[in-house]
Design a protein around this motif. Structure first.
Motif, PDB file in Angstrom:
ATOM      1  N   LEU A 198       5.193   0.352 -33.162  1.00  0.00           N
ATOM      2  CA  LEU A 198       5.757   0.007 -31.865  1.00  0.00           C
ATOM      3  C   LEU A 198       5.895  -1.505 -31.860  1.00  0.00           C
ATOM      4  CD1 LEU A 198       3.458   2.129 -29.518  1.00  0.00           C
ATOM      5  CD2 LEU A 198       5.718   2.717 -30.406  1.00  0.00           C
ATOM      6  N   SER A 200       6.768  -5.167 -29.788  1.00  0.00           N
ATOM      7  CA  SER A 200       6.611  -5.689 -28.439  1.00  0.00           C
ATOM      8  C   SER A 200       6.897  -7.187 -28.387  1.00  0.00           C
ATOM      9  CB  SER A 200       5.163  -5.446 -27.978  1.00  0.00           C
ATOM     10  OG  SER A 200       4.941  -6.108 -26.757  1.00  0.00           O
ATOM     11  N   LEU A 220      -3.070   6.773 -26.271  1.00  0.00           N
ATOM     12  CA  LEU A 220      -1.965   5.902 -25.870  1.00  0.00           C
ATOM     13  C   LEU A 220      -0.991   6.763 -25.057  1.00  0.00           C
ATOM     14  CD1 LEU A 220      -0.599   3.072 -26.427  1.00  0.00           C
ATOM     15  CD2 LEU A 220       0.665   4.226 -28.210  1.00  0.00           C
ATOM     16  N   SER A 221      -0.609   6.284 -23.855  1.00  0.00           N
ATOM     17  CA  SER A 221       0.312   7.061 -23.007  1.00  0.00           C
ATOM     18  C   SER A 221       1.567   6.258 -22.705  1.00  0.00           C
ATOM     19  CB  SER A 221      -0.363   7.416 -21.684  1.00  0.00           C
ATOM     20  OG  SER A 221      -1.527   8.169 -21.905  1.00  0.00           O
ATOM     21  N   VAL A 222       2.669   6.988 -22.590  1.00  0.00           N
ATOM     22  CA  VAL A 222       3.914   6.378 -22.133  1.00  0.00           C
ATOM     23  C   VAL A 222       4.089   6.810 -20.678  1.00  0.00           C
ATOM     24  CG1 VAL A 222       6.425   6.331 -22.420  1.00  0.00           C
ATOM     25  CG2 VAL A 222       4.945   6.502 -24.435  1.00  0.00           C
ATOM     26  N   TRP A 223       4.282   5.828 -19.761  1.00  0.00           N
ATOM     27  CA  TRP A 223       4.376   6.104 -18.325  1.00  0.00           C
ATOM     28  C   TRP A 223       5.815   5.957 -17.872  1.00  0.00           C
ATOM     29  CZ3 TRP A 223      -0.291   7.160 -15.712  1.00  0.00           C
ATOM     30  CH2 TRP A 223      -1.447   6.959 -16.483  1.00  0.00           C
ATOM     31  N   ASN A 224       6.246   6.845 -16.976  1.00  0.00           N
ATOM     32  CA  ASN A 224       7.598   6.669 -16.428  1.00  0.00           C
ATOM     33  C   ASN A 224       7.535   5.741 -15.196  1.00  0.00           C
ATOM     34  OD1 ASN A 224       6.780   8.191 -14.261  1.00  0.00           O
ATOM     35  ND2 ASN A 224       7.901  10.045 -14.851  1.00  0.00           N
ATOM     36  N   ALA A 229       2.292   9.875 -16.570  1.00  0.00           N
ATOM     37  CA  ALA A 229       2.238   9.835 -18.038  1.00  0.00           C
ATOM     38  C   ALA A 229       3.202  10.887 -18.598  1.00  0.00           C
ATOM     39  CB  ALA A 229       0.818  10.108 -18.510  1.00  0.00           C
ATOM     40  N   SER A 232       1.187  11.615 -24.157  1.00  0.00           N
ATOM     41  CA  SER A 232      -0.016  10.897 -24.603  1.00  0.00           C
ATOM     42  C   SER A 232      -0.316  11.308 -26.041  1.00  0.00           C
ATOM     43  CB  SER A 232      -1.214  11.275 -23.726  1.00  0.00           C
ATOM     44  OG  SER A 232      -0.989  10.835 -22.408  1.00  0.00           O
ATOM     45  N   HIS A 233      -0.851  10.374 -26.794  1.00  0.00           N
ATOM     46  CA  HIS A 233      -1.186  10.669 -28.187  1.00  0.00           C
ATOM     47  C   HIS A 233      -2.529  10.036 -28.507  1.00  0.00           C
ATOM     48  CE1 HIS A 233      -0.338  11.696 -32.323  1.00  0.00           C
ATOM     49  NE2 HIS A 233      -0.781  10.495 -32.667  1.00  0.00           N
TER      50      HIS A 233
END
Ligand code: FAD
Length: 247
Positions: A198, A200, A220-224, A229, A232-233
């Motif tokens: 990733l 940044s 690790l989460s991706v949030w909208n 969330a 999550s991984h």
């Protein structure tokens, strides 16, 4: 024809393809545009190379995003257990870590790179580095060989495109192979990144403060935009360079 098989790209796929083809008795030429083979492999797994996973095939397939079952027949032919046996036969001792992840005992990806290149050489594959391929040559619906950027043409009965995807282009993979595959009649679907860092632009990443740190067993989460969330991984999270995090 001078060669039975020309392999374009000396990353993990091209090295394995060269070994497999020459084991069948094929006269193989391996071409790479860089001055070194296995560059991306050398930085994989935080420099330790997570060679495979020791879990059962059904469990592995469950963790492949999308329709992982389409890999079933390929993995039956050469799956995780074959990979472990293959590397052990090359003299690389492997160890199992959390979640079934397999690493070389040396904790060095270089061990894996060196063993693969050593085996390619041992099997008599001709290697040419600093040889960027410009196009794959076709005639009457059949492959004829390749042409280098220098203009030089090389004949072969088969060409294996192993030039990698588009990620981490400084390792040599700039996505050159997609156009060649399309010219050969293949369909290229929409491309998505998978096993990639990733990146940044955040100041706290670019300032290198976290470089070298490895967080163990984190989520690790991706949030909208609504604060939910999306995905999550869970796993390890090494911070590898000022501009990239590998998750
Ligand atoms: C930071 C990071 C960590 C990773 N960790 C792991 C891990 O622990 N375990 C794991 O299984 N995977 C890992 N991966 C993924 C893994 O490294 C890749 O899936 C793998 O390297 C892909 O191999 P490849 O042979 O398809 O392509 P590449 O390794 O990209 O090799 C492609 C080769 O083709 C050559 N090439 C390209 N274009 C041309 C051309 N025109 N002419 C001649 N040669 C050309 C390039 O120079 C390059 O040598 C990681 C990836 C990254 C970026």
């Amino acid at each position: 024809m001078k060669y039975d098989v020309i392999v374009i790209g000396g990353g993990s796929a091209g090295l394995m393809a060269s070994i497999a083809a020459s084991r069948q008795g094929a006269k193989v030429l391996l071409l790479d545009k860089g001055d070194k083979l296995g560059r991306k492999l050398g930085i994989s797994g935080g420099g330790r190379c997570n060679v495979t996973n020791n879990k059962d095939m059904d469990e592995l397939i469950q963790h492949i995003p999308g329709n992982g079952r389409f890999l079933y027949s390929a993995l039956t032919q050469f799956g995780n257990k074959h990979i472990i046996e293959f590397f052990e036969n090359l003299g690389i001792r492997l160890k199992e870590e959390d979640n079934g992840r397999m690493f070389p005992v040396s904790d060095k990806a270089k061990t894996v790179v060196d063993a693969l290149i050593g085996q390619v050489r041992k099997q008599g594959v001709e290697i040419r580095t600093n040889s960027p391929v410009k196009r794959v040559l076709f005639q009457d619906g059949s492959v004829q060989g390749v042409q280098l950027h220098s203009g030089e043409k090389m004949d072969s009965r088969a060409v294996i495109i192993a030039s990698g995807g588009c990620s981490v282009p400084h390792t040599g993979s700039t996505g050159d192979g997609y156009a060649w595959a399309e010219a050969g009649g293949h369909t290229i679907t929409q491309l998505f990144p998978t096993e990639v860092p990733l990146t940044s632009k955040e100041a706290w990443i670019r300032s290198r403060e976290l470089q070298g740190l490895s967080l163990r067993d984190v989520t690790l989460s991706v949030w909208n935009a609504k604060g939910k969330a999306v995905i999550s991984h869970r796993g390890d999270m090494p911070f590898e360079s000022p501009t990239c995090i590998s998750a």
